[in-house]
Design a protein around this motif. Structure first.
Motif, PDB file in Angstrom:
ATOM      1  N   PHE A 275      35.953 104.621  58.821  1.00  0.00           N
ATOM      2  CA  PHE A 275      34.767 105.188  58.138  1.00  0.00           C
ATOM      3  C   PHE A 275      35.199 106.252  57.128  1.00  0.00           C
ATOM      4  O   PHE A 275      34.658 106.354  56.039  1.00  0.00           O
ATOM      5  CB  PHE A 275      33.794 105.830  59.136  1.00  0.00           C
ATOM      6  CG  PHE A 275      32.986 104.840  59.954  1.00  0.00           C
ATOM      7  CD1 PHE A 275      32.862 103.519  59.569  1.00  0.00           C
ATOM      8  CD2 PHE A 275      32.340 105.258  61.122  1.00  0.00           C
ATOM      9  CE1 PHE A 275      32.110 102.617  60.321  1.00  0.00           C
ATOM     10  CE2 PHE A 275      31.590 104.361  61.877  1.00  0.00           C
ATOM     11  CZ  PHE A 275      31.483 103.042  61.477  1.00  0.00           C
TER      12      PHE A 275
ATOM     13  N   ALA B 115      29.583  88.142  63.385  1.00  0.00           N
ATOM     14  CA  ALA B 115      29.469  87.416  62.124  1.00  0.00           C
ATOM     15  C   ALA B 115      29.467  88.453  61.031  1.00  0.00           C
ATOM     16  O   ALA B 115      28.810  89.465  61.145  1.00  0.00           O
ATOM     17  CB  ALA B 115      28.170  86.649  62.089  1.00  0.00           C
ATOM     18  N   GLU B 116      30.226  88.227  60.025  1.00  0.00           N
ATOM     19  CA  GLU B 116      30.195  89.181  58.936  1.00  0.00           C
ATOM     20  C   GLU B 116      30.118  88.379  57.660  1.00  0.00           C
ATOM     21  O   GLU B 116      30.894  87.465  57.440  1.00  0.00           O
ATOM     22  CB  GLU B 116      31.465  90.034  58.962  1.00  0.00           C
ATOM     23  CG  GLU B 116      31.257  91.351  58.285  1.00  0.00           C
ATOM     24  CD  GLU B 116      30.058  92.107  58.825  1.00  0.00           C
ATOM     25  OE1 GLU B 116      29.938  92.234  60.041  1.00  0.00           O
ATOM     26  OE2 GLU B 116      29.252  92.567  58.010  1.00  0.00           O
TER      27      GLU B 116
ATOM     28  N   ARG C  41      24.207  87.201  52.475  1.00  0.00           N
ATOM     29  CA  ARG C  41      22.820  87.499  52.792  1.00  0.00           C
ATOM     30  C   ARG C  41      21.886  87.482  51.579  1.00  0.00           C
ATOM     31  O   ARG C  41      20.843  86.873  51.614  1.00  0.00           O
ATOM     32  CB  ARG C  41      22.752  88.865  53.483  1.00  0.00           C
ATOM     33  CG  ARG C  41      21.726  88.916  54.544  1.00  0.00           C
ATOM     34  CD  ARG C  41      22.176  89.829  55.645  1.00  0.00           C
ATOM     35  NE  ARG C  41      23.027  89.132  56.554  1.00  0.00           N
ATOM     36  CZ  ARG C  41      24.117  89.625  57.086  1.00  0.00           C
ATOM     37  NH1 ARG C  41      24.523  90.827  56.787  1.00  0.00           N
ATOM     38  NH2 ARG C  41      24.821  88.926  57.907  1.00  0.00           N
TER      39      ARG C  41
ATOM     40  N   GLY D  48      23.457  95.796  68.249  1.00  0.00           N
ATOM     41  CA  GLY D  48      24.308  95.538  67.085  1.00  0.00           C
ATOM     42  C   GLY D  48      25.023  96.736  66.488  1.00  0.00           C
ATOM     43  O   GLY D  48      25.503  96.649  65.363  1.00  0.00           O
TER      44      GLY D  48
ATOM     45  N   LYS E  23      17.813  91.170  67.558  1.00  0.00           N
ATOM     46  CA  LYS E  23      19.124  91.799  67.371  1.00  0.00           C
ATOM     47  C   LYS E  23      18.826  93.190  66.838  1.00  0.00           C
ATOM     48  O   LYS E  23      18.256  93.342  65.758  1.00  0.00           O
ATOM     49  CB  LYS E  23      20.007  91.038  66.405  1.00  0.00           C
ATOM     50  CG  LYS E  23      21.310  91.815  66.163  1.00  0.00           C
ATOM     51  CD  LYS E  23      22.214  91.194  65.153  1.00  0.00           C
ATOM     52  CE  LYS E  23      23.372  92.153  64.850  1.00  0.00           C
ATOM     53  NZ  LYS E  23      24.224  91.674  63.761  1.00  0.00           N
TER      54      LYS E  23
ATOM     55  N   TYR F  16      15.782  90.323  63.400  1.00  0.00           N
ATOM     56  CA  TYR F  16      17.025  91.062  63.200  1.00  0.00           C
ATOM     57  C   TYR F  16      16.664  92.421  62.603  1.00  0.00           C
ATOM     58  O   TYR F  16      16.386  92.544  61.418  1.00  0.00           O
ATOM     59  CB  TYR F  16      17.922  90.243  62.271  1.00  0.00           C
ATOM     60  CG  TYR F  16      19.304  90.814  62.029  1.00  0.00           C
ATOM     61  CD1 TYR F  16      19.711  92.034  62.578  1.00  0.00           C
ATOM     62  CD2 TYR F  16      20.213  90.125  61.246  1.00  0.00           C
ATOM     63  CE1 TYR F  16      20.977  92.539  62.345  1.00  0.00           C
ATOM     64  CE2 TYR F  16      21.480  90.631  61.001  1.00  0.00           C
ATOM     65  CZ  TYR F  16      21.854  91.831  61.548  1.00  0.00           C
ATOM     66  OH  TYR F  16      23.111  92.325  61.301  1.00  0.00           O
TER      67      TYR F  16
ATOM     68  N   GLY G  18      27.966  91.688  66.546  1.00  0.00           N
ATOM     69  CA  GLY G  18      28.448  92.706  65.613  1.00  0.00           C
ATOM     70  C   GLY G  18      29.723  92.286  64.925  1.00  0.00           C
ATOM     71  O   GLY G  18      30.350  91.294  65.279  1.00  0.00           O
ATOM     72  N   SER G  19      30.098  93.079  63.951  1.00  0.00           N
ATOM     73  CA  SER G  19      31.243  92.723  63.108  1.00  0.00           C
ATOM     74  C   SER G  19      32.579  92.945  63.810  1.00  0.00           C
ATOM     75  O   SER G  19      33.515  92.181  63.610  1.00  0.00           O
ATOM     76  CB  SER G  19      31.188  93.555  61.828  1.00  0.00           C
ATOM     77  OG  SER G  19      31.283  94.934  62.150  1.00  0.00           O
TER      78      SER G  19
ATOM     79  N   ASP H 136      28.214  98.433  67.272  1.00  0.00           N
ATOM     80  CA  ASP H 136      29.325  98.151  68.183  1.00  0.00           C
ATOM     81  C   ASP H 136      29.890  99.416  68.846  1.00  0.00           C
ATOM     82  O   ASP H 136      30.268  99.387  70.009  1.00  0.00           O
ATOM     83  CB  ASP H 136      30.438  97.412  67.432  1.00  0.00           C
ATOM     84  CG  ASP H 136      29.896  96.270  66.577  1.00  0.00           C
ATOM     85  OD1 ASP H 136      28.668  96.044  66.585  1.00  0.00           O
ATOM     86  OD2 ASP H 136      30.692  95.610  65.900  1.00  0.00           O
ATOM     87  N   GLU H 137      29.936 100.510  68.077  1.00  0.00           N
ATOM     88  CA  GLU H 137      30.508 101.751  68.605  1.00  0.00           C
ATOM     89  C   GLU H 137      29.612 102.416  69.648  1.00  0.00           C
ATOM     90  O   GLU H 137      30.016 103.361  70.315  1.00  0.00           O
ATOM     91  CB  GLU H 137      30.844 102.727  67.458  1.00  0.00           C
ATOM     92  CG  GLU H 137      29.725 103.052  66.481  1.00  0.00           C
ATOM     93  CD  GLU H 137      29.544 102.006  65.361  1.00  0.00           C
ATOM     94  OE1 GLU H 137      29.652 100.805  65.656  1.00  0.00           O
ATOM     95  OE2 GLU H 137      29.272 102.404  64.224  1.00  0.00           O
TER      96      GLU H 137
ATOM     97  N   SER I 236      20.111  96.417  65.421  1.00  0.00           N
ATOM     98  CA  SER I 236      21.248  97.093  64.777  1.00  0.00           C
ATOM     99  C   SER I 236      20.835  98.468  64.282  1.00  0.00           C
ATOM    100  O   SER I 236      20.838  98.740  63.083  1.00  0.00           O
ATOM    101  CB  SER I 236      21.776  96.258  63.614  1.00  0.00           C
ATOM    102  OG  SER I 236      22.621  95.263  64.078  1.00  0.00           O
TER     103      SER I 236
END
Ligand SMILES: CC(=O)N[C@@H]([C@@H](O)[C@H](O)[C@H](O)CO)[C@@H](O)CC(=O)C(=O)O
Length: 288
Positions: A240, A30-31, A35, A182, A157, A127, A200-201, A184-185, A159
């Motif tokens: 990045f 979810a991105e 928020r 959370g 979650k 979260y 994750g996104s 992802d990498e 992250s």
């Protein structure tokens, strides 16, 4: 209403290119730039828009989720929680308040307890996302005794890159809580430690490769799992360097799915054409 219909229309193509499926999945993404928005001004909010069957933020929950919106203060979050209860959400994820930050575990638990108590029948998740909230209270510490304070507490979650903290959470709580990772990498490392799943996104656009990584990991083919993890890493370390955030994620989701995700809200600015061209070329060049 209209937002719901629009999202339903978008679900099918997203299913084709990402990890989103109608059954509870191990990987979901979810991105959102919603928020910091209070309930009445939100574009509908994920809890309203996303159709039944599509789990938005958390693993293993087969209905709508009230996302981790806010968190300036508990009255805003409490309204979200109430709203989640009213629409029959299957879970709530709450983040730490980040304007006035809690300085110790007890105040954070008290804050989360107040939000969770607005929806006493709905599983509650913490979260943990220190890169955004700046709240670095260790989750290992937070989980100790939390069920007595928050009876609906169901999991985390996580992250953050502190894999020692995550490992301690798994060691102490794997039986009773869902522990989702959370970053992802780093997912493969978290799986090795014992993550229950991931949110994750990148699963919005590299979901298939990530699902294949999970399969390889389950079959104990570590070399293959690594190759899939390196794909995510290759893409992320490339973007990045160009400057990467929610606005750029929206752009990547748009070109991978063909669904226009719309512009981000200020202070985020839309991704540049140069970014989109380079990211697209990189995505197409990824090989396992
Ligand atoms: C700090 C941050 O944005 N983390 C992302 C990751 O998916 C992150 O984009 C990815 O690992 C690339 O660094 C997620 O954990 C957050 C997320 O999915 C969300 O809240 O929508």
């Amino acid at each position: 209403g209209r937002a719901s219909a629009a999202v339903s229309e978008h679900v099918r193509p997203l299913q084709a290119c990402s990890a989103i499926k109608r059954k509870p999945q191990r990987l979901e993404g979810a991105e959102s730039d919603t928020r910091p928005v209070s309930l009445p001004r939100s574009r509908g909010g994920s809890a309203v828009c996303w159709p039944q069957g599509l789990t938005l933020q958390l693993h293993g929950i087969p209905k709508e989720i009230a996302g981790s919106h806010s968190s300036y203060n508990h009255s805003n979050d409490s309204r979200w929680a109430k709203h989640a209860a009213a629409i029959g959400a299957s879970g709530i994820a709450g983040i730490a308040p980040f304007f006035f930050k809690p300085t110790n575990k007890d105040t954070l638990v008290a804050f989360l307890r107040e939000v969770a108590s607005e929806a006493p029948g709905i599983p509650f998740y913490y979260y943990h996302i220190p890169p955004l909230t700046g709240v670095k209270i260790r989750v290992e510490e937070l989980l100790d005794g939390i069920k007595e304070q928050i009876p609906t507490f169901q999991g985390v979650k996580f992250s953050d890159t502190d894999l020692l903290d995550f490992a301690q959470c798994v060691k102490n709580n794997k039986e009773q809580f869902v522990l989702l990772y959370g970053v992802d990498e780093h997912l493969l490392s978290a799986l090795a430690i014992g993550a229950s799943g991931a949110v994750g996104s990148t699963y919005n656009y590299l979901g298939k490769k990530n699902n294949l990584m999970l399969e390889a990991f389950a079959k104990q083919d570590l070399a293959l799992a690594q190759r899939y993890q390196f794909c995510t890493g290759e893409f992320l370390s490339f973007v990045f360097k160009l400057g990467f955030g929610v606005a750029q994620t929206k752009a990547v989701m748009t070109f991978t799915s063909g669904i226009p995700m719309g512009p981000p809200r200020l202070p985020l600015l839309s991704a540049s054409v140069d970014f989109i061209e380079k990211a697209k070329a990189k995505m197409e060049s990824l090989i396992v």
